[in-house]
Design an enzyme around this catalytic site. Structure first.
Site, PDB file in Angstrom:
ATOM      1  N   ALA A   1     -18.879 -12.308  -5.563  1.00  0.00           N
ATOM      2  CA  ALA A   1     -18.251 -11.524  -4.625  1.00  0.00           C
ATOM      3  C   ALA A   1     -19.429 -10.240  -4.323  1.00  0.00           C
ATOM      4  CB  ALA A   1     -17.280 -10.702  -5.369  1.00  0.00           C
TER       5      ALA A   1
ATOM      6  N   CYS B   1     -10.485 -13.960 -10.744  1.00  0.00           N
ATOM      7  CA  CYS B   1      -9.259 -13.599 -11.125  1.00  0.00           C
ATOM      8  C   CYS B   1      -8.114 -14.561 -10.880  1.00  0.00           C
ATOM      9  CB  CYS B   1      -8.937 -12.281 -10.480  1.00  0.00           C
ATOM     10  SG  CYS B   1     -10.220 -11.067 -10.247  1.00  0.00           S
TER      11      CYS B   1
ATOM     12  N   ASP C   1     -20.131  -7.003 -11.511  1.00  0.00           N
ATOM     13  CA  ASP C   1     -20.182  -7.113 -13.193  1.00  0.00           C
ATOM     14  C   ASP C   1     -20.995  -6.815 -13.644  1.00  0.00           C
ATOM     15  OD1 ASP C   1     -17.260  -7.838 -11.970  1.00  0.00           O
ATOM     16  OD2 ASP C   1     -17.337 -10.036 -12.939  1.00  0.00           O
TER      17      ASP C   1
ATOM     18  N   TYR D   1      11.811   5.998  -1.377  1.00  0.00           N
ATOM     19  CA  TYR D   1      13.213   5.717  -2.029  1.00  0.00           C
ATOM     20  C   TYR D   1      14.268   5.014  -1.244  1.00  0.00           C
ATOM     21  CZ  TYR D   1      18.101   6.398  -3.422  1.00  0.00           C
ATOM     22  OH  TYR D   1      19.433   6.101  -3.949  1.00  0.00           O
TER      23      TYR D   1
END
Lengths: 463, 463
Positions: free
Chosen positions: B13, B47, B293, B436
């Site tokens: 990545a 992932c 990472d 909401y």
């Protein structure tokens, strides 16, 4: 020492939240609370009515957060079916009409909360009061509609529902009627459904409604409603054509119910709602508060007031008012205009300003629209999600976000709501640390993708 | 003028995002790009591996965002199966080993991107390399695990999977193995699963895992893995007992892969990751960038660096690095530590500091935990959602949020992530204008309920 008396006008979210919070802070020895409600119910979720009508929610009582009895148990003198017909500000008293007995009487107050809510906009057109024509503003309205549907069930032939209005209530009621087995036509006065979105995003809603089997007709302002010999609705006549209807649902919005307050000389704003300060006190009146659907709220992005009828604001208002009356402290700083809705699996959300809102307050802006998916593209159930973002020219400050997508899309708008509140730029938003895992988002969250494209638009626009 | 040469070490990545973005801004005449990847794949979603193993994602190729061929078509000289074995900073060159041919060679660079990723933590315990023991860090790992499962399928008797580690990868792999039909036991070294949450919230995860039929054993540090005559795993021995296993999945976290960089004298932080500035340049080196990472990132709440291996950060790093190398401008200001995960319909989310993180950096705080539902309580599918909030004493500044709930809970954490980034207090959060409607939230969003309770905790705590 005699207790102070608090009078509350209106027994739904804002009024009863205020009463409850005040009671929490002050016992009955220090504060007497009298609340007037002209209807049959207290503290209910009007927003839930479409789901009750559609059958997702089984019982009317499920929508009631707190019954009159529950309020009375907390030492609130709640008077149901009692309408306040006059407000005497100087004399610190209200006149109430008991709708059961027809008697009227005056009640004095030391402190007053006005929470009279909103009333549906019902144009005075021929046939508007015909049998089979229903608003959906109150629980009573919802019950009447359900009774009407039950009566229809015994009839023959196709069952056709016409929904007038293509805003939140309109599209939610379209889903409800679809679930009840009706052929549904939505009549929309405007250019595209969901006028709270820009037309380009409204068009996506229109297409999605088509896909759900809901017919939407734009430019269809209703001119009259025709009835049969039995006095029941048969057709809805509009500027765009005539539509047969076994039942008509009116979802054409509401306006603040402020006649009582206006007659008493209290200040209202350009949208007809009461004007308050940050503590929700009516401007110029230290002992009168107002909240919920009868007030105007400050739009923090536009810098002017708006009228938004939404239970979540009403509850916050009540909380703030009750705290202040009870000797605590609270403010309602304003709104950014967030709203979410769904029609079947279609989700719609918006916050901040539309293009026309930005223009109306003199802001120059750029926009960017992106298509992504709500989950990682390879994850099961990944479905399209479109995000439109609006940012101020030069500064790049976020002005608004609109989302149309499938399951899992709408609440993403909350990210933008917080960013608007914080005054973030779209460049700052590109660095936001949003939750990522394949079941929840692509590795670039759609909101971040939109922010990146909007950054490019800001830079590309120059001055 | 000869083109500058950019060398990229690592083809996932961060590295390939940097290469792609640099290429977008500068054509091959201005910038030559050479990228080295020691494995078989580029630009894939690590992932996503649990969902591929679990069968939600069908094909390995679904996890690959961009193949080597696609990168080469964009004028990136990508050298697969080629490992950089030495970095000569002063000489501006790297030595590469072609794993196919065994040959090594030096390549010079004007600019360098280090994106060497992370390597799994594999304690040197007996049996760790036995057949049937699998990491899930790379696509190669995932393929080996799937091959191992296929081989098992022909066998007899109960199929038992032991997952070592109860963090994100551990619980996600527990779901995957459950979906593959295994009896699943998760061995957790710590007090509760999900050590990225406080133990009280981890306990909720533990209970929910029980409900899903996943056995979690706490205090179960692995001491050795036993094998049968065929060399295949049979049992996992821990401090808490011995657990039979037909397959073992290692999900015990990763650490930055920085041996190469450290040998070259580049600066690493307390967690072993490279240290960079805001533009993602390695500290003290104007022509060397690092991301993904293998770096430490600034925790904006704690004010110190952390190591977080997460694709969404790696992609942002790559974007920033590529922009800066390509003559544009970008920064990565840091993280607030947001993470979301799910196990079947259980959702887990966190952002900001845990209690122990706050203590570790000298912050005094209060906490509040509330239980609500992700939808209006009366709406179909309303399910429990627990929110824990941590705020600084006195100031009331938000420090962290943890959420454990069902479908529709996890991404609520994004609201807190933005609020943390903006430095909001919990009192400010109580006024947030969050979306909401009954299908999406109770009238008081659970995040707002948590904020209100935390406000009360701040006030109640005094000094």
């Amino acid at each position: 020492m005699a207790a102070e008396r608090l009078v509350v006008i209106g027994g739904d979210a804002a009024g009863m939240s205020a009463a409850s919070q005040a009671r929490r802070l002050k016992g009955p020895d220090a504060l007497e609370i009298v609340a007037f409600e002209r209807g049959h119910f207290t503290s209910y979720s009007a927003c839930g009515i479409p789901y009750w009508v559609g059958g997702d929610v089984e019982e009317r009582e499920d929508l009631i957060a707190r019954t009159p009895e529950e309020h009375r148990e907390r030492d609130i003198d709640l008077r149901m079916r009692t309408e306040v017909t006059e407000l005497d500000v100087a004399g610190q008293r209200v006149r109430a009409l008991d709708r059961e007995s027809g008697k009227t009487y005056w009640t004095g107050f030391d402190k007053l909360v006005i929470a009279t809510g909103a009333r549906p906009v019902r144009p005075a057109l021929p046939g508007m009061d015909a049998a089979g024509v229903h608003g959906v503003q109150t629980l009573d309205d919802g019950q009447a509609l359900l009774d009407s549907l039950d009566a229809l069930r015994s009839g023959e032939g196709p069952r056709r529902a016409v929904v007038v209005g293509a805003g939140y209530i309109g599209v939610e009621m379209a889903e409800a009627m679809l679930k009840r087995g009706f052929e549904v036509t939505v009549l929309n006065r405007g250019e595209q459904p969901m006028a709270t979105l820009d037309p380009d995003m409204g068009r996506l809603v229109h297409e999605a409604l088509d896909g759900l089997g809901i017919t939407t007709v734009n430019g269809a302002a209703v001119t009259k409603i025709l009835t049969g010999r039995d006095g029941r609705v048969t057709e809805v006549v509009t500027e765009a054509g005539t539509y047969p209807a076994d039942v008509v649902v009116l979802g054409i919005g509401v306006e603040p119910e402020t006649a009582l307050a206006r007659e008493a000389g209290l200040p209202v704003g350009p949208h007809g709602g009461l004007l308050t300060d940050l503590a929700m006190r009516v401007v110029g009146h230290d002992n009168i508060w107002a909240g919920g659907d009868c007030v105007e709220v400050l739009d923090l992005v536009a810098g002017r007031t708006r009228h938004i009828a939404l239970g979540t604001h009403a509850n916050k208002h009540g909380q703030v008012i009750g705290s202040n009356i009870g000797g605590g402290y609270g403010t309602f700083p304003g709104v950014v205009g967030t709203a979410v809705s769904k029609v079947c699996d279609l989700e719609i959300a918006r916050t901040g300003l539309r293009e026309k809102d930005a223009r109306a307050v003199g802001l120059r802006y750029v926009t960017a629209t992106i298509e992504s998916t709500q989950r990682a593209g390879y994850y099961p159930g990944a479905k399209p999600m479109t995000v439109k973002m609006i940012a101020e020219l030069r500064t790049g400050r976020l002005l608004g976000v609109q989302i149309v997508g499938r399951e899992g899309s709408a609440k993403r708008v909350d990210v933008a709501a917080v960013a608007l509140t914080a005054g973030m730029t779209v460049e700052q938003m590109t660095a936001l640390d949003l939750g990522y895992a394949p079941p929840f988002s692509p590795v670039w969250d759609p909101v971040l993708v939109a922010a990146r494209k909007t950054v490019a638009a800001v830079r590309g626009a120059g001055n």
